[in-house]
Scaffold this motif. Structure first.
Motif, short mmCIF file in Angstrom:
data_model
loop_
_atom_site.label_atom_id
_atom_site.label_comp_id
_atom_site.label_asym_id
_atom_site.label_seq_id
_atom_site.Cartn_x
_atom_site.Cartn_y
_atom_site.Cartn_z
N ARG A 154 0.81 -1.22 0.00
CA ARG A 154 0.00 0.00 0.00
C ARG A 154 0.84 1.27 0.00
O ARG A 154 0.34 2.37 -0.27
CB ARG A 154 -0.95 0.01 1.21
CG ARG A 154 -2.03 -1.06 1.15
CD ARG A 154 -3.05 -0.87 2.26
NE ARG A 154 -3.74 0.40 2.12
CZ ARG A 154 -4.82 0.59 1.37
NH1 ARG A 154 -5.32 -0.42 0.67
NH2 ARG A 154 -5.41 1.77 1.33
N ASN A 155 2.12 1.14 0.30
CA ASN A 155 3.03 2.29 0.27
C ASN A 155 3.83 2.35 -1.03
O ASN A 155 4.82 3.08 -1.11
CB ASN A 155 3.97 2.25 1.47
CG ASN A 155 3.24 2.38 2.79
OD1 ASN A 155 2.38 3.24 2.94
ND2 ASN A 155 3.55 1.50 3.73
N SER A 156 3.41 1.57 -2.02
CA SER A 156 4.06 1.51 -3.34
C SER A 156 5.50 0.99 -3.24
O SER A 156 6.37 1.36 -4.05
CB SER A 156 4.05 2.90 -4.01
OG SER A 156 2.73 3.29 -4.32
N GLU A 200 -0.78 5.77 -7.96
CA GLU A 200 -1.07 4.54 -7.24
C GLU A 200 -1.77 4.82 -5.91
O GLU A 200 -2.69 4.09 -5.51
CB GLU A 200 0.23 3.76 -7.01
CG GLU A 200 0.79 3.18 -8.29
CD GLU A 200 2.16 2.57 -8.10
OE1 GLU A 200 2.62 1.86 -9.01
OE2 GLU A 200 2.78 2.79 -7.03
N GLN A 201 -1.34 5.86 -5.21
CA GLN A 201 -1.98 6.20 -3.94
C GLN A 201 -3.44 6.62 -4.16
O GLN A 201 -4.32 6.27 -3.38
CB GLN A 201 -1.19 7.30 -3.25
CG GLN A 201 0.19 6.87 -2.75
CD GLN A 201 0.12 5.69 -1.79
OE1 GLN A 201 -0.54 5.76 -0.77
NE2 GLN A 201 0.80 4.60 -2.15
N GLU A 202 -3.66 7.36 -5.25
CA GLU A 202 -5.03 7.77 -5.57
C GLU A 202 -5.88 6.56 -5.93
O GLU A 202 -7.05 6.46 -5.54
CB GLU A 202 -5.01 8.77 -6.73
CG GLU A 202 -6.37 9.26 -7.20
CD GLU A 202 -7.07 10.13 -6.17
OE1 GLU A 202 -8.27 10.42 -6.37
OE2 GLU A 202 -6.42 10.54 -5.18
N ARG A 205 -6.79 4.78 -2.80
CA ARG A 205 -7.72 5.56 -2.00
C ARG A 205 -9.14 5.47 -2.55
O ARG A 205 -10.11 5.33 -1.80
CB ARG A 205 -7.27 7.03 -1.96
CG ARG A 205 -8.11 7.91 -1.03
CD ARG A 205 -7.69 9.37 -1.11
NE ARG A 205 -8.00 9.94 -2.42
CZ ARG A 205 -9.20 10.41 -2.75
NH1 ARG A 205 -10.21 10.35 -1.90
NH2 ARG A 205 -9.41 10.93 -3.95
#
Length: 222
Positions: A154-156, A200-202, A205
């Motif tokens: 989840r933190n890439s 990726e974070q988007e 989310r």
């Protein structure tokens, strides 16, 4: 049959002798269900149990049990027993400090004691082994493909991928890539790495996947 003998696991108690050797003080009848050993034989000679453990692991197991008795620390490990009464016998050895001291028959030594429980885990071990083999086969097939396959947390952060993928990023092997990110890639500029991270974070989310993403990392558009 008493309660201890009715248990599905081997249960034993052990201490250290005046020679600092492991001595078994008690053992239930369950041991004879898995190994051609009687409790009386085990109490006379601890090695009758250790001799059924592969030579490559035997001393390690003995040292771990010895240390558990001496330091009163709990430990557990998986052990394969050879030439047992059932094929492919894998058992979980769980040693628990008893919090008690015992005195040998000669009253010359007081030693800490431990309680041990040995449980048959052959079925679950076989399932785990099959899963590992299947995963390794899947990764082997991935390594034969020219496309890049990878996965991140989840933190890439890189957690795995195929040979084409880690070589693209400039890593010599998979272990070198694990724990890194796009910022460590030799193939991506810092700007592209930051954009990738933000995307990726988007995606994580919102839960909306990105179906197409193209990186141009050099003048040739590759």
């Amino acid at each position: 049959m008493n309660f201890i003998d009715a248990l599905p696991s081997i249960v034993f108690s052990a201490r250290l002798s005046t020679n600092n050797d492991i001595v078994f003080e008690g053992c239930n009848q369950r041991i004879a269900h898995y190994l051609p050993i009687t409790p009386a034989e085990l109490l006379r000679d601890a090695n009758v149990l250790f001799n059924y453990i592969a030579a490559t692991e035997r001393e390690t197991i003995k040292k771990s049990l010895h240390n558990a008795i001496n330091t009163q620390q709990e430990f557990r490990c998986e052990v394969e027993f050879l030439n047992a009464l059932k094929p492919s016998l894998w058992m979980l050895l769980h040693v628990i400090p008893s919090g008690e001291t015992t005195t040998n028959p000669e009253n010359t030594l007081t030693s800490n004691s431990v309680t041990g429980v040995i449980t048959d885990i052959s079925d679950s071990h076989a399932t785990k082994t099959s899963a590992i083999e299947a995963a390794n086969h899947f990764l082997y097939l991935q390594d034969q493909l020219p496309d890049r396959f990878y996965f991140k947390d989840r933190n890439s952060i890189f957690r795995g991928g195929n040979k084409t993928w880690y070589r693209f990023h400039g890593f010599s092997n998979l272990a070198e890539a694990i724990g890194k990110s796009d910022l460590n890639s030799l193939a991506l500029t810092p700007e592209v790495a930051q954009i990738t991270f933000a995307q990726e974070q988007e995606m994580m989310r919102t839960g909306i996947p990105i179906h197409w993403r193209e990186h141009h990392v050099n003048e040739e558009g590759l």
